[in-house]
Design a protein around this motif. Structure first.
Motif, PDB file in Angstrom:
ATOM      1  N   ARG A  55       1.213  -0.899   0.090  1.00  8.16           N
ATOM      2  CA  ARG A  55      -0.151  -0.467  -0.119  1.00  8.16           C
ATOM      3  C   ARG A  55       0.873   1.179   0.097  1.00  8.16           C
ATOM      4  O   ARG A  55       0.494   2.454  -0.594  1.00  8.16           O
ATOM      5  CB  ARG A  55      -1.250   0.206   1.483  1.00  8.16           C
ATOM      6  CG  ARG A  55      -2.307   1.133   1.343  1.00  8.16           C
ATOM      7  CD  ARG A  55      -3.056   0.621   2.308  1.00  8.16           C
ATOM      8  NE  ARG A  55      -3.853   1.845   2.342  1.00  8.16           N
ATOM      9  CZ  ARG A  55      -5.060   1.584   2.552  1.00  8.16           C
ATOM     10  NH1 ARG A  55      -5.456   1.118   1.503  1.00  8.16           N
ATOM     11  NH2 ARG A  55      -5.711   2.814   2.429  1.00  8.16           N
ATOM     12  N   GLN A 345     -10.756  -4.020   2.333  1.00  5.56           N
ATOM     13  CA  GLN A 345     -10.091  -3.285   2.146  1.00  5.56           C
ATOM     14  C   GLN A 345      -8.784  -3.852   0.531  1.00  5.56           C
ATOM     15  O   GLN A 345      -7.462  -3.282   0.595  1.00  5.56           O
ATOM     16  CB  GLN A 345      -8.730  -1.791   2.549  1.00  5.56           C
ATOM     17  CG  GLN A 345     -11.035  -1.190   3.143  1.00  5.56           C
ATOM     18  CD  GLN A 345      -9.943   0.599   3.549  1.00  5.56           C
ATOM     19  OE1 GLN A 345      -8.809   0.239   4.030  1.00  5.56           O
ATOM     20  NE2 GLN A 345     -10.382   1.379   3.173  1.00  5.56           N
ATOM     21  N   LEU A 347      -6.098  -4.647  -2.305  1.00  7.63           N
ATOM     22  CA  LEU A 347      -5.271  -3.684  -3.572  1.00  7.63           C
ATOM     23  C   LEU A 347      -5.546  -4.303  -4.817  1.00  7.63           C
ATOM     24  O   LEU A 347      -4.765  -4.208  -5.476  1.00  7.63           O
ATOM     25  CB  LEU A 347      -4.343  -3.582  -3.023  1.00  7.63           C
ATOM     26  CG  LEU A 347      -3.744  -3.452  -1.960  1.00  7.63           C
ATOM     27  CD1 LEU A 347      -2.231  -3.474  -1.275  1.00  7.63           C
ATOM     28  CD2 LEU A 347      -4.228  -2.028  -1.614  1.00  7.63           C
ATOM     29  N   TYR A 349      -7.356  -3.233  -7.232  1.00  7.56           N
ATOM     30  CA  TYR A 349      -8.023  -2.340  -8.678  1.00  7.56           C
ATOM     31  C   TYR A 349      -6.421  -1.485  -7.631  1.00  7.56           C
ATOM     32  O   TYR A 349      -6.571  -0.098  -9.081  1.00  7.56           O
ATOM     33  CB  TYR A 349      -8.504  -1.036  -8.153  1.00  7.56           C
ATOM     34  CG  TYR A 349      -9.642  -2.185  -8.957  1.00  7.56           C
ATOM     35  CD1 TYR A 349     -10.182  -2.663 -10.606  1.00  7.56           C
ATOM     36  CD2 TYR A 349     -10.999  -2.808  -8.238  1.00  7.56           C
ATOM     37  CE1 TYR A 349     -10.788  -3.774 -10.405  1.00  7.56           C
ATOM     38  CE2 TYR A 349     -12.063  -3.519  -8.037  1.00  7.56           C
ATOM     39  CZ  TYR A 349     -11.809  -3.923  -9.817  1.00  7.56           C
ATOM     40  OH  TYR A 349     -13.085  -4.741 -10.341  1.00  7.56           O
ATOM     41  N   GLY A 350      -5.224  -1.537  -7.177  1.00  7.34           N
ATOM     42  CA  GLY A 350      -4.240  -0.480  -6.237  1.00  7.34           C
ATOM     43  C   GLY A 350      -4.421   0.393  -5.901  1.00  7.34           C
ATOM     44  O   GLY A 350      -5.673  -0.124  -4.987  1.00  7.34           O
ATOM     45  N   HIS A 351      -3.750   1.245  -5.885  1.00  8.70           N
ATOM     46  CA  HIS A 351      -4.323   2.394  -4.998  1.00  8.70           C
ATOM     47  C   HIS A 351      -3.360   3.743  -5.106  1.00  8.70           C
ATOM     48  O   HIS A 351      -2.449   3.734  -6.013  1.00  8.70           O
ATOM     49  CB  HIS A 351      -3.520   1.974  -3.832  1.00  8.70           C
ATOM     50  CG  HIS A 351      -3.688   2.698  -2.111  1.00  8.70           C
ATOM     51  ND1 HIS A 351      -4.469   3.728  -1.416  1.00  8.70           N
ATOM     52  CD2 HIS A 351      -2.368   3.095  -1.739  1.00  8.70           C
ATOM     53  CE1 HIS A 351      -4.573   4.249  -0.505  1.00  8.70           C
ATOM     54  NE2 HIS A 351      -2.728   4.382  -0.844  1.00  8.70           N
ATOM     55  N   TYR A 355      -4.643   4.480  -8.754  1.00  6.49           N
ATOM     56  CA  TYR A 355      -5.823   3.503  -8.452  1.00  6.49           C
ATOM     57  C   TYR A 355      -7.011   3.388  -9.555  1.00  6.49           C
ATOM     58  O   TYR A 355      -7.372   3.659 -10.258  1.00  6.49           O
ATOM     59  CB  TYR A 355      -7.035   4.093  -7.364  1.00  6.49           C
ATOM     60  CG  TYR A 355      -7.792   3.553  -6.956  1.00  6.49           C
ATOM     61  CD1 TYR A 355      -7.675   2.081  -6.568  1.00  6.49           C
ATOM     62  CD2 TYR A 355      -9.340   3.660  -8.015  1.00  6.49           C
ATOM     63  CE1 TYR A 355      -9.101   1.935  -6.015  1.00  6.49           C
ATOM     64  CE2 TYR A 355     -10.844   2.470  -7.672  1.00  6.49           C
ATOM     65  CZ  TYR A 355     -10.771   1.849  -6.614  1.00  6.49           C
ATOM     66  OH  TYR A 355     -11.582   0.847  -6.321  1.00  6.49           O
ATOM     67  N   CYS A 356      -7.272   2.231 -10.301  1.00  8.06           N
ATOM     68  CA  CYS A 356      -7.583   1.872 -11.826  1.00  8.06           C
ATOM     69  C   CYS A 356      -8.569   2.826 -11.684  1.00  8.06           C
ATOM     70  O   CYS A 356     -10.049   2.465 -11.297  1.00  8.06           O
ATOM     71  CB  CYS A 356      -8.005   0.499 -11.610  1.00  8.06           C
ATOM     72  SG  CYS A 356      -9.032  -0.365 -13.179  1.00  8.06           S
TER      73      CYS A 356
END
Length: 407
Positions: A55, A345, A347, A349-351, A355-356
């Motif tokens: 993260r 929460q 990840l 879709y990323g962060h 973030y996607c």
């Protein structure tokens, strides 16, 4: 002399690893949470496997997305994008260019616009299932999970219906060659690039209510999107928009069929007309067996420390989403599928600023696709032993080559 007290790291990137990478990731989280390894391409990179470190790394501005920070930029990223002149897209740039381009394209992914697209996704889903429902068997990857997001993203971009099967062929080449020689992918990338450049040119004459027309309008209003940027942008939306959703649908269906208790709960919930378990369930499927195994490339612009490990400037860093999302320090019972999981929460879709962008569209396609499959094919089951299934080789994405089912 070799120190026998330190166990040898597991074999990464073998076919056995591809079938089930989670034990190796658990080993890395425990013994080498930030681990330098040689990738199949010959590039050395750091793998980040713990949730907290992942993260942090995903949001760390010192980790650039721009390959110019790497000594061998041609060996990273999407095969063929460099030679095709497709480098100026969201996966390869940093602020302020990233901020400008993302602002432009995010207008196409508003919750309202995605909600308006739901009937079209439902129509595509039903049409595909109509094609194999009477047969009693299907390959869910090639007949369902693959074409659905292709046709959906083509519709959003504004690719005319008569050209969409060409797109399907090119995309198929990219998928088939994903883990093999880079040449096959590069040829598809070149064809898609040529087509998109010509389509953007045609759209300038006849603007419509689609994503490409929206990008052209924004450029004409002074937001300055070069022809190259527009083409690269459409390319990455297409590329990111279909491959992740193929894997979300394929991995999702496969995971449900491997977990009959959870599948029965979801069927009962859908039969009762509820949507809550489907919504939390999609998030859990992304956490548990997500479509993106490793986040796309990042490069240290300066020396920095992640998880106690010093990383020199110029080194590539790959955040292993599949490892972080099964970190027991963050998730209770991480290796157990729980469709009702609340504190989730993940990840997947990323962060952070990367973030996607297409996450709302992927969620929509995942929910409609899986709900319709389960309600229209109530006795859906695997047609082969799970050990006979093959996962596609490749670094970033995680997905099955085929998924034979019967019903």
């Amino acid at each position: 002399m070799h120190d026998r007290s330190v166990p040898e790291p597991p074999d990464l990137f073998s076919w056995e690893f591809a079938a089930d990478p989670y034990p190796a990731y658990a080993w890395l989280r425990e013994h080498a949470p930030v681990h330098r390894t040689r990738l199949p391409s010959g590039v050395d990179a750091w793998l980040v496997t713990r949730y907290a470190d992942a993260r942090q790394a995903l949001a760390d501005q010192r980790l650039s997305k721009n390959p110019v920070h790497h000594a061998e930029p041609g060996k990273t990223g999407i095969p063929g994008e460099r030679s095709a002149g497709l480098m100026t897209h969201l996966l390869n740039i940093d602020p302020p260019d990233h901020t400008r381009l993302r602002r432009l394209v995010s207008k196409a992914f508003t919750p309202r616009r995605i909600a308006e697209f739901a009937p079209r996704v439902q129509e595509l889903t039903d049409r595909l299932i109509d094609g194999f429902e009477k047969r009693g068997s299907a390959d869910l990857i090639h007949e369902f999970a693959f074409p659905l997001p292709i046709y959906a993203i083509c519709d959003l971009l504004g690719v005319p219906p008569e050209d969409q099967d060409d797109f399907r062929d090119w995309a198929g080449m990219m998928i088939r060659h994903g883990g093999g020689p880079r040449g096959g992918v590069a040829r598809s990338v070149k064809k898609i690039r040529g087509y998109l450049a010509e389509l953007i040119h045609r759209k300038r004459e006849h603007l419509g209510d689609d994503l490409i027309s929206g990008l052209i309008r924004a450029s004409d209003h002074g937001d300055h999107l070069t022809e190259n940027e527009a083409t690269a942008m459409c390319f990455v939306l297409l590329f990111a928009g279909f491959e992740t959703t193929i894997n979300l649908l394929g991995n999702g269906a496969y995971t449900l069929l491997r977990n009959p208790g959870q599948l029965a709960r979801l069927r009962a919930s859908l039969a009762a007309g509820e949507t809550g378990l489907l919504e939390t369930g999609i998030e859990e499927l992304i956490r548990y067996e997500g479509p993106v195994e490793l986040a796309t490339w990042r490069y240290a612009t300066t020396g920095l420390t992640i998880g106690g490990q010093d990383i020199p400037a110029g080194d590539p860093v790959l955040v292993v989403l599949a490892a972080a999302d099964r970190d027991p320090a963050r998730f209770d019972g991480p290796d157990t599928l729980d469709l009702a999981r609340r504190d989730n929460q993940h990840l997947g879709y990323g962060h952070g600023i990367h973030y996607c962008l297409g996450a709302p569209l992927a969620r929509l396609e995942g929910q409609i696709g899986l709900r319709t499959l389960l309600t229209r094919l109530p006795d859906l089951q695997l047609a082969v032993d799970p050990s006979d299934l093959r996962w596609r080789g490749g670094l970033i994405m995680r997905g099955l080559r085929e998924l034979p089912v019967r019903f």
